[in-house]
Design a protein around this motif. Structure first.
Motif, PDB file in Angstrom:
ATOM      1  N   LEU A  34      53.463  75.904  12.719  1.00 54.16           N
ATOM      2  CA  LEU A  34      53.016  76.568  13.948  1.00 54.16           C
ATOM      3  C   LEU A  34      53.884  77.794  14.239  1.00 54.16           C
ATOM      4  N   ARG A  35      53.254  78.880  14.626  1.00 55.32           N
ATOM      5  CA  ARG A  35      53.981  80.106  14.934  1.00 55.32           C
ATOM      6  C   ARG A  35      54.072  80.274  16.442  1.00 55.32           C
ATOM      7  N   GLY A  36      55.243  79.965  16.986  1.00 54.85           N
ATOM      8  CA  GLY A  36      55.463  80.107  18.426  1.00 54.85           C
ATOM      9  C   GLY A  36      56.322  81.324  18.714  1.00 54.85           C
ATOM     10  N   LYS A  37      57.157  81.190  19.721  1.00 54.04           N
ATOM     11  CA  LYS A  37      57.980  82.313  20.195  1.00 54.04           C
ATOM     12  C   LYS A  37      58.927  82.827  19.106  1.00 54.04           C
ATOM     13  N   PHE A  83      51.882  87.063  16.693  1.00 52.45           N
ATOM     14  CA  PHE A  83      52.422  85.940  15.918  1.00 52.45           C
ATOM     15  C   PHE A  83      51.990  86.031  14.444  1.00 52.45           C
ATOM     16  N   ASN A 100      58.532  76.684  15.969  1.00 48.26           N
ATOM     17  CA  ASN A 100      57.442  75.711  16.154  1.00 48.26           C
ATOM     18  C   ASN A 100      57.790  74.726  17.280  1.00 48.26           C
ATOM     19  N   TRP A 103      56.422  76.777  22.020  1.00 46.03           N
ATOM     20  CA  TRP A 103      55.035  77.236  21.890  1.00 46.03           C
ATOM     21  C   TRP A 103      54.274  77.178  23.218  1.00 46.03           C
TER      22      TRP A 103
END
Ligand code: SF4
Ligand code: SF4
Length: 142
Positions: A34-37, A83, A100, A103
């Motif tokens: 997952l691509r978060g902050k 992102f 990840n 998010w």
């Protein structure tokens, strides 16, 4: 006949565990991919500006306070970030990552979507400088 079948489903569902998740009270770990902050490790950064130049969304500014002593402040415009991961892939010193774990990024105002990274005193210096009357919005330095 149809009604009986529906009633059967309703009664049956009373004894089944719900499939829905009770978010935000119950949270599952996000997938690794997952691509978060965006996160930044200032201690590794050389100030090469590659990430700034490569970002297609103009979401990163790198402000140089003192290049010789590797004092930089990164201003991350989370509301512009797509992102895409380009900055992470292209940083040769592996300073950047898309978390990840961070998010949950929704906000009710614009303010929390602009994030400053760097030493506290450098961020403070920058904010005070930009708050001075007549100060122009700080521009990223090469
Ligand atoms: S590409 Fe990496 S080393 Fe270069 S300025 Fe960006 S974060 Fe720093
Ligand atoms: S993930 Fe993409 S859009 Fe976001 S800061 Fe990096 S290069 Fe820019």
């Amino acid at each position: 006949m149809k009604l009986m079948s529906m009633l059967g489903d309703v009664v049956g569902s009373l004894f089944k565990k719900p499939f829905t998740e009770q978010y935000p009270f119950e949270k599952k770990p996000a997938p690794e991919s997952l691509r978060g902050k965006l996160t930044w490790d200032a201690s590794k950064c050389s100030g090469c500006m590659l990430c700034v130049k490569d970002c297609p969304a103009n979401a990163i500014e790198l402000i140089t306070i003192d290049k010789a002593n590797k004092r930089f402040v990164m201003k991350y415009h989370m509301d512009r970030c797509t992102f895409c991961d380009q900055c992470v892939v292209n940083c040769r010193l592996k300073c950047l990552d898309l978390s990840n774990e961070q998010w949950e990024l929704a906000a009710l105002s614009h303010e929390p979507l602009t994030v400053y990274y760097g030493r506290d005193e450098d961020i403070q210096f920058l904010l005070e400088k930009s708050a001075r009357p007549g100060a122009e919005a700080e521009a990223p330095c090469a």
